[in-house]
Design a protein around this motif. Sequence first.
Motif, PDB file in Angstrom:
ATOM      1  N   ALA A   7       0.822  -1.223   0.000  1.00  0.00           N
ATOM      2  CA  ALA A   7       0.000   0.000   0.000  1.00  0.00           C
ATOM      3  C   ALA A   7       0.852   1.268   0.000  1.00  0.00           C
ATOM      4  CB  ALA A   7      -0.936  -0.003   1.207  1.00  0.00           C
ATOM      5  N   THR A   8       2.007   1.199   0.616  1.00  0.00           N
ATOM      6  CA  THR A   8       2.830   2.409   0.743  1.00  0.00           C
ATOM      7  C   THR A   8       3.801   2.569  -0.430  1.00  0.00           C
ATOM      8  OG1 THR A   8       4.476   1.189   2.006  1.00  0.00           O
ATOM      9  CG2 THR A   8       2.774   2.359   3.264  1.00  0.00           C
ATOM     10  N   ARG A   9       3.813   1.595  -1.331  1.00  0.00           N
ATOM     11  CA  ARG A   9       4.774   1.654  -2.436  1.00  0.00           C
ATOM     12  C   ARG A   9       4.146   2.323  -3.662  1.00  0.00           C
ATOM     13  NH1 ARG A   9       6.849  -3.894  -1.211  1.00  0.00           N
ATOM     14  NH2 ARG A   9       7.656  -4.178  -3.312  1.00  0.00           N
ATOM     15  N   ARG A  10       5.040   2.738  -4.573  1.00  0.00           N
ATOM     16  CA  ARG A  10       4.582   3.276  -5.853  1.00  0.00           C
ATOM     17  C   ARG A  10       4.719   2.195  -6.910  1.00  0.00           C
ATOM     18  NH1 ARG A  10       4.540   8.797  -4.514  1.00  0.00           N
ATOM     19  NH2 ARG A  10       5.865   8.968  -2.695  1.00  0.00           N
ATOM     20  N   ALA A  11       3.964   2.367  -8.001  1.00  0.00           N
ATOM     21  CA  ALA A  11       3.961   1.349  -9.051  1.00  0.00           C
ATOM     22  C   ALA A  11       5.363   1.076  -9.576  1.00  0.00           C
ATOM     23  CB  ALA A  11       3.052   1.783 -10.192  1.00  0.00           C
ATOM     24  N   THR A  12       6.205   2.128  -9.590  1.00  0.00           N
ATOM     25  CA  THR A  12       7.558   1.963 -10.134  1.00  0.00           C
ATOM     26  C   THR A  12       8.383   0.982  -9.303  1.00  0.00           C
ATOM     27  OG1 THR A  12       8.024   4.000  -8.934  1.00  0.00           O
ATOM     28  CG2 THR A  12       7.822   4.174 -11.327  1.00  0.00           C
ATOM     29  N   ALA A  13       7.967   0.749  -8.044  1.00  0.00           N
ATOM     30  CA  ALA A  13       8.728  -0.166  -7.188  1.00  0.00           C
ATOM     31  C   ALA A  13       8.165  -1.587  -7.241  1.00  0.00           C
ATOM     32  CB  ALA A  13       8.691   0.347  -5.752  1.00  0.00           C
ATOM     33  N   LEU A  14       7.183  -1.821  -8.121  1.00  0.00           N
ATOM     34  CA  LEU A  14       6.533  -3.135  -8.152  1.00  0.00           C
ATOM     35  C   LEU A  14       6.860  -3.883  -9.446  1.00  0.00           C
ATOM     36  CD1 LEU A  14       2.977  -2.039  -6.909  1.00  0.00           C
ATOM     37  CD2 LEU A  14       4.851  -2.961  -5.531  1.00  0.00           C
ATOM     38  N   SER A  15       6.766  -5.198  -9.387  1.00  0.00           N
ATOM     39  CA  SER A  15       6.960  -6.011 -10.591  1.00  0.00           C
ATOM     40  C   SER A  15       5.714  -5.897 -11.476  1.00  0.00           C
ATOM     41  CB  SER A  15       7.167  -7.468 -10.199  1.00  0.00           C
ATOM     42  OG  SER A  15       5.953  -7.997  -9.687  1.00  0.00           O
ATOM     43  N   GLY A  16       5.830  -6.378 -12.718  1.00  0.00           N
ATOM     44  CA  GLY A  16       4.685  -6.348 -13.627  1.00  0.00           C
ATOM     45  C   GLY A  16       3.481  -7.092 -13.068  1.00  0.00           C
ATOM     46  N   GLY A  17       3.740  -8.253 -12.489  1.00  0.00           N
ATOM     47  CA  GLY A  17       2.645  -9.051 -11.915  1.00  0.00           C
ATOM     48  C   GLY A  17       1.990  -8.328 -10.744  1.00  0.00           C
ATOM     49  N   GLN A  18       2.841  -7.704  -9.895  1.00  0.00           N
ATOM     50  CA  GLN A  18       2.281  -6.960  -8.744  1.00  0.00           C
ATOM     51  C   GLN A  18       1.448  -5.770  -9.234  1.00  0.00           C
ATOM     52  OE1 GLN A  18       6.057  -6.275  -6.728  1.00  0.00           O
ATOM     53  NE2 GLN A  18       5.370  -7.505  -4.988  1.00  0.00           N
ATOM     54  N   CYS A  19       1.965  -5.084 -10.268  1.00  0.00           N
ATOM     55  CA  CYS A  19       1.208  -3.951 -10.811  1.00  0.00           C
ATOM     56  C   CYS A  19      -0.154  -4.430 -11.317  1.00  0.00           C
ATOM     57  CB  CYS A  19       1.956  -3.309 -11.985  1.00  0.00           C
ATOM     58  SG  CYS A  19       3.326  -2.270 -11.480  1.00  0.00           S
ATOM     59  N   GLN A  20      -0.174  -5.563 -11.983  1.00  0.00           N
ATOM     60  CA  GLN A  20      -1.447  -6.035 -12.511  1.00  0.00           C
ATOM     61  C   GLN A  20      -2.395  -6.423 -11.379  1.00  0.00           C
ATOM     62  OE1 GLN A  20      -2.506  -4.901 -14.847  1.00  0.00           O
ATOM     63  NE2 GLN A  20      -2.483  -6.097 -16.725  1.00  0.00           N
ATOM     64  N   ARG A  21      -1.844  -6.943 -10.293  1.00  0.00           N
ATOM     65  CA  ARG A  21      -2.698  -7.229  -9.126  1.00  0.00           C
ATOM     66  C   ARG A  21      -3.267  -5.922  -8.551  1.00  0.00           C
ATOM     67  NH1 ARG A  21      -1.883 -12.643  -7.018  1.00  0.00           N
ATOM     68  NH2 ARG A  21      -0.225 -13.631  -8.197  1.00  0.00           N
TER      69      ARG A  21
END
Length: 303
Positions: A187-201
Amino acid sequence: MPLPSALRQGTGPVRERGAAHAPGRRRPAGRLSLPGGNVSASALVEVSDLVVNFHSRRERRRGSAPNAVDGVSFDLSADETLAIVGESGSGKTTVARCVVGLQAHQEGTVLFDGAPVGPVTRRSPATRRAIQMVFQDPAASLNPRMTVRSIIAETWRTHPSAAPDGLTWDAAIDELLADVGLDPDVATRRATALSGGQCQRVSIARALALRPRLLVCDEAVSALDVSVQSQILRLLAGLRAARGLAILFITHDLGVVRQIADRVAVMHRGRLVETATADDLFEQPGHPYTRKLLDAALDLEGA
Ligand SMILES: Nc1ncnc2c1ncn2[C@@H]1O[C@H](COP(=O)(O)OP(=O)(O)O)[C@@H](O)[C@H]1O
Ligand SMILES: [Mg+2]
Protein backbone atom coordinates in the motif's frame (compact mmCIF):
# COMPACT_ATOMS: atom_id res chain seq x y z
CA MET A 1 -14.41 -25.27 -16.10
CA PRO A 2 -16.44 -24.25 -19.07
CA LEU A 3 -20.13 -23.70 -18.51
CA PRO A 4 -22.76 -24.94 -20.91
CA SER A 5 -23.31 -22.38 -23.58
CA ALA A 6 -26.78 -21.09 -23.00
CA LEU A 7 -26.85 -17.93 -24.96
CA ARG A 8 -24.58 -17.45 -27.85
CA GLN A 9 -25.51 -15.39 -30.72
CA GLY A 10 -24.32 -13.54 -33.70
CA THR A 11 -25.09 -12.31 -37.13
CA GLY A 12 -23.70 -12.89 -40.57
CA PRO A 13 -21.15 -15.62 -40.81
CA VAL A 14 -20.96 -16.35 -37.11
CA ARG A 15 -20.95 -20.02 -36.49
CA GLU A 16 -22.97 -20.84 -33.46
CA ARG A 17 -22.42 -23.98 -31.51
CA GLY A 18 -23.42 -25.42 -28.19
CA ALA A 19 -26.79 -23.69 -28.38
CA ALA A 20 -29.83 -25.32 -29.84
CA HIS A 21 -31.33 -23.24 -32.56
CA ALA A 22 -33.22 -24.10 -35.65
CA PRO A 23 -31.20 -23.73 -38.84
CA GLY A 24 -32.13 -20.68 -40.81
CA ARG A 25 -33.90 -19.01 -37.95
CA ARG A 26 -33.33 -15.26 -38.01
CA ARG A 27 -33.33 -14.81 -34.27
CA PRO A 28 -30.46 -16.80 -32.83
CA ALA A 29 -30.81 -19.01 -29.80
CA GLY A 30 -30.48 -17.53 -26.38
CA ARG A 31 -31.85 -14.10 -27.13
CA LEU A 32 -35.30 -14.82 -25.85
CA SER A 33 -38.00 -12.25 -26.30
CA LEU A 34 -39.64 -11.47 -23.04
CA PRO A 35 -42.86 -9.51 -22.66
CA GLY A 36 -42.17 -5.85 -23.31
CA GLY A 37 -39.54 -6.61 -25.90
CA ASN A 38 -36.83 -7.32 -23.35
CA VAL A 39 -34.16 -9.78 -24.18
CA SER A 40 -32.69 -12.73 -22.39
CA ALA A 41 -33.15 -12.26 -18.68
CA SER A 42 -29.71 -13.60 -17.82
CA ALA A 43 -27.63 -11.47 -20.20
CA LEU A 44 -25.59 -8.86 -18.34
CA VAL A 45 -24.08 -7.51 -21.54
CA GLU A 46 -25.62 -7.66 -24.97
CA VAL A 47 -23.76 -6.34 -27.95
CA SER A 48 -25.77 -6.27 -31.16
CA ASP A 49 -24.63 -5.55 -34.71
CA LEU A 50 -21.81 -3.32 -33.51
CA VAL A 51 -20.04 -1.35 -36.24
CA VAL A 52 -17.01 0.90 -35.74
CA ASN A 53 -15.19 2.60 -38.58
CA PHE A 54 -12.24 4.89 -37.97
CA HIS A 55 -12.15 6.31 -41.49
CA SER A 56 -13.63 9.55 -42.71
CA ARG A 57 -17.06 9.63 -44.34
CA ARG A 58 -15.44 10.36 -47.67
CA GLU A 59 -13.18 7.31 -47.43
CA ARG A 60 -16.15 5.19 -46.44
CA ARG A 61 -18.13 6.42 -49.44
CA ARG A 62 -15.22 5.49 -51.70
CA GLY A 63 -15.47 1.97 -50.29
CA SER A 64 -11.81 1.86 -49.31
CA ALA A 65 -12.46 1.93 -45.59
CA PRO A 66 -13.15 -1.42 -43.97
CA ASN A 67 -14.96 -1.39 -40.65
CA ALA A 68 -12.66 -2.05 -37.68
CA VAL A 69 -15.65 -3.77 -36.09
CA ASP A 70 -18.14 -5.10 -38.56
CA GLY A 71 -21.50 -6.26 -37.24
CA VAL A 72 -20.37 -7.92 -34.01
CA SER A 73 -22.99 -9.44 -31.69
CA PHE A 74 -22.55 -11.38 -28.49
CA ASP A 75 -24.03 -11.83 -25.05
CA LEU A 76 -22.34 -12.27 -21.72
CA SER A 77 -24.14 -13.55 -18.68
CA ALA A 78 -23.53 -12.33 -15.15
CA ASP A 79 -21.23 -15.12 -13.98
CA GLU A 80 -19.47 -15.95 -17.20
CA THR A 81 -16.02 -15.49 -18.67
CA LEU A 82 -16.11 -14.85 -22.40
CA ALA A 83 -12.83 -14.57 -24.26
CA ILE A 84 -12.58 -12.66 -27.49
CA VAL A 85 -9.62 -14.02 -29.39
CA GLY A 86 -8.11 -13.06 -32.72
CA GLU A 87 -4.90 -11.85 -34.25
CA SER A 88 -3.61 -8.32 -33.84
CA GLY A 89 -5.78 -5.75 -35.63
CA SER A 90 -8.89 -7.95 -35.71
CA GLY A 91 -10.90 -5.42 -33.68
CA LYS A 92 -10.84 -6.92 -30.18
CA THR A 93 -9.71 -3.82 -28.32
CA THR A 94 -12.21 -1.68 -30.19
CA VAL A 95 -15.05 -3.98 -29.07
CA ALA A 96 -13.77 -3.88 -25.48
CA ARG A 97 -13.58 -0.08 -25.57
CA CYS A 98 -17.16 0.15 -26.85
CA VAL A 99 -18.36 -1.98 -23.94
CA VAL A 100 -16.46 0.18 -21.44
CA GLY A 101 -17.70 3.33 -23.18
CA LEU A 102 -14.30 4.64 -24.28
CA GLN A 103 -15.07 4.21 -27.97
CA ALA A 104 -18.10 5.44 -29.90
CA HIS A 105 -19.73 3.15 -32.45
CA GLN A 106 -21.54 4.10 -35.66
CA GLU A 107 -24.08 1.30 -35.62
CA GLY A 108 -25.47 -1.26 -33.23
CA THR A 109 -26.16 -1.28 -29.53
CA VAL A 110 -24.44 -2.13 -26.30
CA LEU A 111 -26.88 -3.08 -23.54
CA PHE A 112 -25.83 -3.46 -19.93
CA ASP A 113 -28.43 -5.02 -17.68
CA GLY A 114 -30.94 -4.56 -20.49
CA ALA A 115 -30.41 -0.80 -20.90
CA PRO A 116 -28.44 0.89 -23.68
CA VAL A 117 -25.12 2.36 -22.55
CA GLY A 118 -23.31 5.06 -24.50
CA PRO A 119 -20.00 6.82 -23.99
CA VAL A 120 -18.59 6.64 -20.50
CA THR A 121 -19.10 10.38 -20.01
CA ARG A 122 -22.84 9.93 -20.42
CA ARG A 123 -23.17 6.84 -18.25
CA SER A 124 -24.70 6.92 -14.82
CA PRO A 125 -22.18 6.66 -11.97
CA ALA A 126 -23.65 3.25 -11.15
CA THR A 127 -22.98 1.93 -14.66
CA ARG A 128 -19.50 3.46 -14.69
CA ARG A 129 -18.74 1.66 -11.45
CA ALA A 130 -20.24 -1.60 -12.64
CA ILE A 131 -17.96 -1.94 -15.68
CA GLN A 132 -14.24 -1.78 -14.95
CA MET A 133 -11.30 -2.36 -17.23
CA VAL A 134 -7.86 -3.86 -16.71
CA PHE A 135 -5.35 -2.85 -19.38
CA GLN A 136 -2.40 -4.58 -20.97
CA ASP A 137 0.47 -2.51 -19.69
CA PRO A 138 0.38 -2.85 -15.93
CA ALA A 139 2.92 -0.13 -15.13
CA ALA A 140 1.53 2.44 -17.58
CA SER A 141 -2.00 2.12 -16.24
CA LEU A 142 -0.93 3.13 -12.72
CA ASN A 143 0.15 6.67 -11.90
CA PRO A 144 3.87 6.38 -11.03
CA ARG A 145 3.71 9.36 -8.67
CA MET A 146 1.04 7.85 -6.46
CA THR A 147 1.27 5.17 -3.81
CA VAL A 148 -0.89 2.10 -4.21
CA ARG A 149 -2.98 3.32 -1.26
CA SER A 150 -3.70 6.65 -3.01
CA ILE A 151 -4.44 4.90 -6.30
CA ILE A 152 -7.14 2.80 -4.66
CA ALA A 153 -8.45 5.61 -2.44
CA GLU A 154 -8.82 7.81 -5.52
CA THR A 155 -11.47 5.45 -6.92
CA TRP A 156 -13.58 6.03 -3.79
CA ARG A 157 -13.18 9.79 -4.07
CA THR A 158 -14.49 9.56 -7.63
CA HIS A 159 -17.24 7.13 -6.63
CA PRO A 160 -18.16 7.89 -3.01
CA SER A 161 -21.03 5.41 -3.19
CA ALA A 162 -18.45 2.60 -3.46
CA ALA A 163 -16.40 3.76 -0.46
CA PRO A 164 -16.05 1.22 2.34
CA ASP A 165 -18.86 1.04 4.81
CA GLY A 166 -18.01 0.06 8.37
CA LEU A 167 -14.27 -0.21 7.71
CA THR A 168 -11.58 2.45 7.58
CA TRP A 169 -10.25 3.07 4.10
CA ASP A 170 -6.84 1.75 5.16
CA ALA A 171 -8.36 -1.47 6.47
CA ALA A 172 -10.44 -1.86 3.31
CA ILE A 173 -7.32 -1.33 1.19
CA ASP A 174 -5.48 -4.01 3.19
CA GLU A 175 -8.38 -6.36 2.53
CA LEU A 176 -8.43 -5.61 -1.16
CA LEU A 177 -4.68 -6.16 -1.41
CA ALA A 178 -5.06 -9.48 0.40
CA ASP A 179 -7.84 -10.45 -2.02
CA VAL A 180 -5.43 -10.00 -4.92
CA GLY A 181 -2.58 -11.78 -3.15
CA LEU A 182 -0.52 -8.75 -2.10
CA ASP A 183 0.99 -7.93 1.31
CA PRO A 184 -0.34 -4.87 3.13
CA ASP A 185 3.04 -3.13 2.86
CA VAL A 186 2.47 -2.79 -0.89
CA ALA A 187 0.00 0.00 0.00
CA THR A 188 2.83 2.41 0.74
CA ARG A 189 4.77 1.65 -2.44
CA ARG A 190 4.58 3.28 -5.85
CA ALA A 191 3.96 1.35 -9.05
CA THR A 192 7.56 1.96 -10.13
CA ALA A 193 8.73 -0.17 -7.19
CA LEU A 194 6.53 -3.14 -8.15
CA SER A 195 6.96 -6.01 -10.59
CA GLY A 196 4.69 -6.35 -13.63
CA GLY A 197 2.64 -9.05 -11.92
CA GLN A 198 2.28 -6.96 -8.74
CA CYS A 199 1.21 -3.95 -10.81
CA GLN A 200 -1.45 -6.03 -12.51
CA ARG A 201 -2.70 -7.23 -9.13
CA VAL A 202 -2.93 -3.58 -8.05
CA SER A 203 -4.87 -2.76 -11.25
CA ILE A 204 -7.26 -5.59 -10.42
CA ALA A 205 -7.59 -4.39 -6.81
CA ARG A 206 -8.34 -0.87 -8.06
CA ALA A 207 -11.08 -2.26 -10.31
CA LEU A 208 -12.49 -4.41 -7.49
CA ALA A 209 -12.56 -1.40 -5.16
CA LEU A 210 -15.61 -0.24 -7.09
CA ARG A 211 -17.35 -3.61 -6.72
CA PRO A 212 -17.88 -4.03 -10.46
CA ARG A 213 -20.17 -6.58 -12.04
CA LEU A 214 -18.14 -6.79 -15.23
CA LEU A 215 -14.38 -6.79 -15.60
CA VAL A 216 -13.10 -6.11 -19.10
CA CYS A 217 -9.52 -7.33 -19.37
CA ASP A 218 -7.70 -6.26 -22.55
CA GLU A 219 -4.58 -8.39 -23.02
CA ALA A 220 -4.27 -8.12 -19.25
CA VAL A 221 -1.62 -10.82 -18.97
CA SER A 222 0.07 -10.44 -22.35
CA ALA A 223 2.98 -8.39 -21.01
CA LEU A 224 3.74 -10.89 -18.23
CA ASP A 225 5.96 -13.97 -18.05
CA VAL A 226 4.09 -17.21 -18.57
CA SER A 227 4.31 -18.30 -14.91
CA VAL A 228 3.05 -14.90 -13.72
CA GLN A 229 0.32 -15.06 -16.38
CA SER A 230 -0.97 -18.29 -14.88
CA GLN A 231 -1.00 -16.80 -11.38
CA ILE A 232 -3.01 -13.79 -12.53
CA LEU A 233 -5.43 -15.98 -14.50
CA ARG A 234 -5.96 -18.17 -11.41
CA LEU A 235 -6.52 -15.03 -9.37
CA LEU A 236 -9.14 -13.77 -11.83
CA ALA A 237 -10.90 -17.15 -11.88
CA GLY A 238 -11.01 -17.17 -8.07
CA LEU A 239 -12.28 -13.59 -7.87
CA ARG A 240 -14.93 -14.31 -10.43
CA ALA A 241 -16.21 -17.24 -8.40
CA ALA A 242 -15.97 -15.42 -5.06
CA ARG A 243 -17.55 -12.19 -6.23
CA GLY A 244 -19.88 -13.37 -8.99
CA LEU A 245 -18.09 -11.30 -11.61
CA ALA A 246 -18.55 -11.47 -15.33
CA ILE A 247 -15.31 -11.22 -17.29
CA LEU A 248 -14.81 -10.16 -20.88
CA PHE A 249 -11.29 -11.29 -21.61
CA ILE A 250 -9.58 -9.97 -24.71
CA THR A 251 -6.50 -11.84 -25.86
CA HIS A 252 -4.58 -12.93 -28.93
CA ASP A 253 -3.31 -15.96 -27.03
CA LEU A 254 -5.20 -19.26 -27.20
CA GLY A 255 -3.15 -20.66 -24.32
CA VAL A 256 -4.62 -17.94 -22.13
CA VAL A 257 -8.12 -18.60 -23.48
CA ARG A 258 -7.85 -22.22 -22.46
CA GLN A 259 -6.98 -21.26 -18.91
CA ILE A 260 -9.71 -18.70 -18.32
CA ALA A 261 -12.66 -18.85 -20.70
CA ASP A 262 -16.05 -20.54 -20.47
CA ARG A 263 -16.89 -19.42 -23.96
CA VAL A 264 -14.84 -18.06 -26.79
CA ALA A 265 -15.67 -15.65 -29.59
CA VAL A 266 -13.19 -15.65 -32.46
CA MET A 267 -12.66 -12.35 -34.28
CA HIS A 268 -11.24 -12.01 -37.73
CA ARG A 269 -11.06 -8.73 -39.64
CA GLY A 270 -13.68 -7.05 -37.53
CA ARG A 271 -16.15 -9.92 -37.52
CA LEU A 272 -16.96 -12.70 -35.12
CA VAL A 273 -16.45 -15.83 -37.17
CA GLU A 274 -17.16 -18.41 -34.51
CA THR A 275 -18.41 -18.62 -30.97
CA ALA A 276 -18.35 -21.78 -28.94
CA THR A 277 -17.71 -23.14 -25.50
CA ALA A 278 -13.99 -23.28 -24.81
CA ASP A 279 -14.15 -27.10 -24.77
CA ASP A 280 -15.87 -27.28 -28.14
CA LEU A 281 -13.56 -24.74 -29.69
CA PHE A 282 -10.40 -26.59 -28.75
CA GLU A 283 -11.80 -30.03 -29.58
CA GLN A 284 -13.58 -29.19 -32.79
CA PRO A 285 -12.79 -25.78 -34.19
CA GLY A 286 -15.54 -25.03 -36.68
CA HIS A 287 -14.27 -22.12 -38.73
CA PRO A 288 -11.18 -22.42 -40.94
CA TYR A 289 -9.74 -19.28 -39.34
CA THR A 290 -10.10 -20.81 -35.86
CA ARG A 291 -8.29 -23.93 -37.08
CA LYS A 292 -5.54 -21.71 -38.44
CA LEU A 293 -5.20 -19.95 -35.08
CA LEU A 294 -5.09 -23.28 -33.25
CA ASP A 295 -2.51 -24.70 -35.65
CA ALA A 296 -0.36 -21.58 -35.24
CA ALA A 297 -0.61 -21.90 -31.43
CA LEU A 298 0.39 -25.58 -31.61
CA ASP A 299 3.35 -24.70 -33.84
CA LEU A 300 4.47 -22.16 -31.27
CA GLU A 301 4.12 -24.68 -28.46
CA GLY A 302 6.15 -27.22 -30.42
CA ALA A 303 8.80 -24.71 -31.44
N1 LIG B 1 -8.09 5.06 -32.64
C1 LIG B 1 -7.95 4.47 -33.82
N2 LIG B 1 -7.84 5.20 -34.96
C2 LIG B 1 -7.72 4.61 -36.17
N3 LIG B 1 -7.71 3.28 -36.34
C3 LIG B 1 -7.81 2.50 -35.27
C4 LIG B 1 -7.92 3.04 -33.94
N4 LIG B 1 -8.01 2.02 -33.06
C5 LIG B 1 -7.94 0.89 -33.78
N5 LIG B 1 -7.81 1.17 -35.10
C6 LIG B 1 -7.75 0.19 -36.18
O1 LIG B 1 -8.85 -0.69 -36.03
C7 LIG B 1 -8.47 -2.02 -36.29
C8 LIG B 1 -8.76 -2.88 -35.07
O2 LIG B 1 -7.87 -2.49 -34.05
P1 LIG B 1 -7.93 -3.10 -32.58
O3 LIG B 1 -9.34 -3.05 -32.09
O4 LIG B 1 -6.91 -2.39 -31.77
O5 LIG B 1 -7.51 -4.60 -32.84
P2 LIG B 1 -6.91 -5.70 -31.84
O6 LIG B 1 -7.17 -5.26 -30.45
O7 LIG B 1 -7.62 -6.96 -32.22
O8 LIG B 1 -5.45 -5.78 -32.14
C9 LIG B 1 -7.01 -1.99 -36.69
O9 LIG B 1 -6.95 -1.93 -38.11
C10 LIG B 1 -6.52 -0.70 -36.09
O10 LIG B 1 -5.44 -0.18 -36.83
MG1 LIG C 1 -5.84 -4.99 -28.86
